[in-house]
Design an enzyme around this catalytic site. Structure first.
Site, PDB file in Angstrom:
ATOM      1  N   TYR A   1      27.544 -40.486  -1.465  1.00 52.29           N
ATOM      2  CA  TYR A   1      26.594 -40.761  -0.368  1.00 52.29           C
ATOM      3  C   TYR A   1      26.869 -39.797   0.789  1.00 52.29           C
ATOM      4  O   TYR A   1      25.949 -39.194   1.350  1.00 52.29           O
ATOM      5  CB  TYR A   1      26.747 -42.215   0.079  1.00 52.29           C
ATOM      6  CG  TYR A   1      25.824 -42.636   1.200  1.00 52.29           C
ATOM      7  CD1 TYR A   1      24.489 -42.946   0.950  1.00 52.29           C
ATOM      8  CD2 TYR A   1      26.281 -42.732   2.516  1.00 52.29           C
ATOM      9  CE1 TYR A   1      23.639 -43.345   1.979  1.00 52.29           C
ATOM     10  CE2 TYR A   1      25.442 -43.123   3.548  1.00 52.29           C
ATOM     11  CZ  TYR A   1      24.123 -43.435   3.273  1.00 52.29           C
ATOM     12  OH  TYR A   1      23.279 -43.826   4.299  1.00 52.29           O
TER      13      TYR A   1
ATOM     14  N   SER B   1      22.911 -39.957   8.378  1.00 44.97           N
ATOM     15  CA  SER B   1      23.869 -41.070   8.524  1.00 44.97           C
ATOM     16  C   SER B   1      25.077 -40.553   9.290  1.00 44.97           C
ATOM     17  O   SER B   1      25.331 -39.340   9.316  1.00 44.97           O
ATOM     18  CB  SER B   1      24.324 -41.531   7.133  1.00 44.97           C
ATOM     19  OG  SER B   1      25.441 -42.398   7.226  1.00 44.97           O
TER      20      SER B   1
ATOM     21  N   ASP C   1       7.550 -42.995  -5.354  1.00 49.29           N
ATOM     22  CA  ASP C   1       8.966 -42.782  -5.666  1.00 49.29           C
ATOM     23  C   ASP C   1       9.312 -41.390  -5.145  1.00 49.29           C
ATOM     24  O   ASP C   1       8.857 -40.382  -5.700  1.00 49.29           O
ATOM     25  CB  ASP C   1       9.194 -42.869  -7.184  1.00 49.29           C
ATOM     26  CG  ASP C   1      10.667 -42.716  -7.544  1.00 49.29           C
ATOM     27  OD1 ASP C   1      11.446 -42.210  -6.704  1.00 49.29           O
ATOM     28  OD2 ASP C   1      11.043 -43.089  -8.668  1.00 49.29           O
TER      29      ASP C   1
HETATM   30  P1  NAD Z   1      16.816 -50.328   3.450  1.00 46.59           P
HETATM   31  O1  NAD Z   1      17.385 -50.557   2.088  1.00 46.59           O
HETATM   32  O2  NAD Z   1      16.402 -51.485   4.261  1.00 46.59           O
HETATM   33  O3  NAD Z   1      15.592 -49.319   3.357  1.00 46.59           O
HETATM   34  C1  NAD Z   1      15.522 -48.263   2.434  1.00 46.59           C
HETATM   35  C2  NAD Z   1      14.090 -48.167   1.918  1.00 46.59           C
HETATM   36  O4  NAD Z   1      14.000 -47.004   1.064  1.00 46.59           O
HETATM   37  C3  NAD Z   1      13.703 -49.389   1.073  1.00 46.59           C
HETATM   38  O5  NAD Z   1      12.450 -49.892   1.477  1.00 46.59           O
HETATM   39  C4  NAD Z   1      13.676 -48.825  -0.341  1.00 46.59           C
HETATM   40  O6  NAD Z   1      12.759 -49.486  -1.208  1.00 46.59           O
HETATM   41  C5  NAD Z   1      13.260 -47.381  -0.077  1.00 46.59           C
HETATM   42  N1  NAD Z   1      13.581 -46.514  -1.223  1.00 46.59           N
HETATM   43  C6  NAD Z   1      14.744 -46.424  -1.910  1.00 46.59           C
HETATM   44  N2  NAD Z   1      14.604 -45.551  -2.923  1.00 46.59           N
HETATM   45  C7  NAD Z   1      13.339 -45.076  -2.859  1.00 46.59           C
HETATM   46  C8  NAD Z   1      12.586 -44.167  -3.639  1.00 46.59           C
HETATM   47  N3  NAD Z   1      13.110 -43.553  -4.710  1.00 46.59           N
HETATM   48  N4  NAD Z   1      11.305 -43.918  -3.292  1.00 46.59           N
HETATM   49  C9  NAD Z   1      10.742 -44.533  -2.222  1.00 46.59           C
HETATM   50  N5  NAD Z   1      11.394 -45.412  -1.446  1.00 46.59           N
HETATM   51  C10 NAD Z   1      12.687 -45.690  -1.767  1.00 46.59           C
HETATM   52  O7  NAD Z   1      17.949 -49.534   4.220  1.00 46.59           O
HETATM   53  P2  NAD Z   1      17.900 -48.727   5.591  1.00 46.59           P
HETATM   54  O8  NAD Z   1      19.241 -48.881   6.176  1.00 46.59           O
HETATM   55  O9  NAD Z   1      16.724 -49.069   6.413  1.00 46.59           O
HETATM   56  O10 NAD Z   1      17.796 -47.239   5.043  1.00 46.59           O
HETATM   57  C11 NAD Z   1      16.940 -46.267   5.618  1.00 46.59           C
HETATM   58  C12 NAD Z   1      17.703 -44.964   5.745  1.00 46.59           C
HETATM   59  O11 NAD Z   1      18.752 -45.136   6.692  1.00 46.59           O
HETATM   60  C13 NAD Z   1      18.371 -44.482   4.458  1.00 46.59           C
HETATM   61  O12 NAD Z   1      18.162 -43.098   4.312  1.00 46.59           O
HETATM   62  C14 NAD Z   1      19.842 -44.775   4.702  1.00 46.59           C
HETATM   63  O13 NAD Z   1      20.683 -43.904   3.978  1.00 46.59           O
HETATM   64  C15 NAD Z   1      19.921 -44.550   6.195  1.00 46.59           C
HETATM   65  N6  NAD Z   1      21.097 -45.171   6.832  1.00 46.59           N
HETATM   66  C16 NAD Z   1      21.240 -46.528   6.890  1.00 46.59           C
HETATM   67  C17 NAD Z   1      22.382 -47.075   7.507  1.00 46.59           C
HETATM   68  C18 NAD Z   1      22.602 -48.548   7.635  1.00 46.59           C
HETATM   69  O14 NAD Z   1      23.652 -48.950   8.168  1.00 46.59           O
HETATM   70  N7  NAD Z   1      21.702 -49.400   7.177  1.00 46.59           N
HETATM   71  C19 NAD Z   1      23.334 -46.227   8.035  1.00 46.59           C
HETATM   72  C20 NAD Z   1      23.145 -44.853   7.962  1.00 46.59           C
HETATM   73  C21 NAD Z   1      22.022 -44.344   7.367  1.00 46.59           C
END
Ligand code: NAD
Length: 269
Positions: free
Chosen positions: A159, A146, A66
């Protein structure tokens, strides 16, 4: 999730730690870095059995972590360093969304968002930097911010605040640790399809197709190509930032957002 034989084969390889590796951008990054020859160590809240086969085949070490807990982040990093004797790369990727007006955000929701999206990167940098400093070649840290870290958005202000602060952390620490040959950069993606984050929004929508079209329409190039960004496109930018091609690149943000953070797009299409 590691067996001794697997850990022996990882010994002395260039070593990368990735948080949030069980889904979306993190998962694509694990796979890409392992295929590029890194010993990869991943930490996530929960290990998804659906990933077992592909990640075991790539000898990726996974542990429950975590990122809001300093001891968990430290344990992930020291495990990696303990196995291979080096730490070259840290990708602070784990993140959570929070779509609410500020007047409705509870203190617990604020803490969850800021602790996951910002404080975790502080924990990661704090424990990775001393190990990277001991490395002749230094190291590379990539924070997954992001487009909301470059241009605030009205629908998810907390966010946006967390990602703006992550961009600030990236620039500040890049400046401090260039002397240690440690490069600290960020990627600023969105909208990225096939991620838990976007899928959760689509599943909650009364009309998921219309919502997907809305995501695409908000990014000029996504609109022009009629698709979202893929997780692997973000992973490729991360791979560039940690590579020798970017040895003199630090404190920079790569927007992988189809121009979404540039401003108000032209009408049409
Ligand atoms: P996702 O939900 O597929 O992946 C996020 C991962 O982080 C998950 O596996 C989740 O279990 C893990 N996670 C969440 N809280 C946690 C914690 N406390 N400890 C350990 N792991 C934790 O989404 P994603 O889009 O792949 O997100 C990855 C990153 O990309 C994030 O930082 C998100 O803010 C960023 N992001 C995503 C987008 C998008 O459009 N998907 C856009 C901009 C930025």
């Amino acid at each position: 999730m590691a067996n001794p034989a697997m850990l022996t084969t990882l010994s002395a390889s260039p070593t990368a730690v990735v948080t949030g590796g069980e889904s979306g951008i993190g998962l694509a990054t694990l796979i890409r870095l392992a295929r590029a020859g890194y010993a990869v160590f991943s930490g996530d809240l929960r290990l998804d059995p659906a990933n077992d086969a592909v990640l075991a085949e790539l000898a990726i070490h996974r542990q429950v972590c975590d990122v809001r807990r300093e001891a968990d982040v430290q344990s992930l990093i020291t495990t990696a360093h303990g196995v291979t004797g080096r730490l070259d790369v840290l990708v602070n990727n784990a993140g959570v969304a929070l779509v609410k007006p500020i007047t409705e955000v509870t203190e617990a929701e604020w803490d969850r968002c800021l602790d996951t999206n910002l404080k975790a990167a502080f924990f990661g940098c704090k424990h990775a930097i001393p190990l990277m400093k001991a490395n002749d070649r230094g190291g590379a840290i990539v924070n997954v911010a992001s487009n909301a870290g470059l241009l605030p958005r009205a629908h998810d202000p907390v966010y946006s605040i967390s990602k703006h602060a992550l961009v600030g952390l990236t620039k500040s620490l890049a400046l401090c640790h260039s002397v240690d040959r440690i490069r600290i950069n960020a990627v600023c993606p969105g909208p990225v399809g096939d991620t838990g984050m976007v899928n959760a929004d689509l599943m909650a929508a009364s009309d998921p197709t219309a919502m997907a079209e809305q995501f695409i329409a908000a990014s000029p190039l996504a609109r022009a190509f009629r698709r979202m960004i893929t997780p692997d496109e973000v992973a490729q930018a991360i791979e560039y930032l940690i590579s020798d091609a970017a040895l003199l690149v630090t404190g920079t943000m790569i927007a992988i957002d189809g121009g979404k953070s540039l401003g108000v797009p032209p009408k049409g299409n």
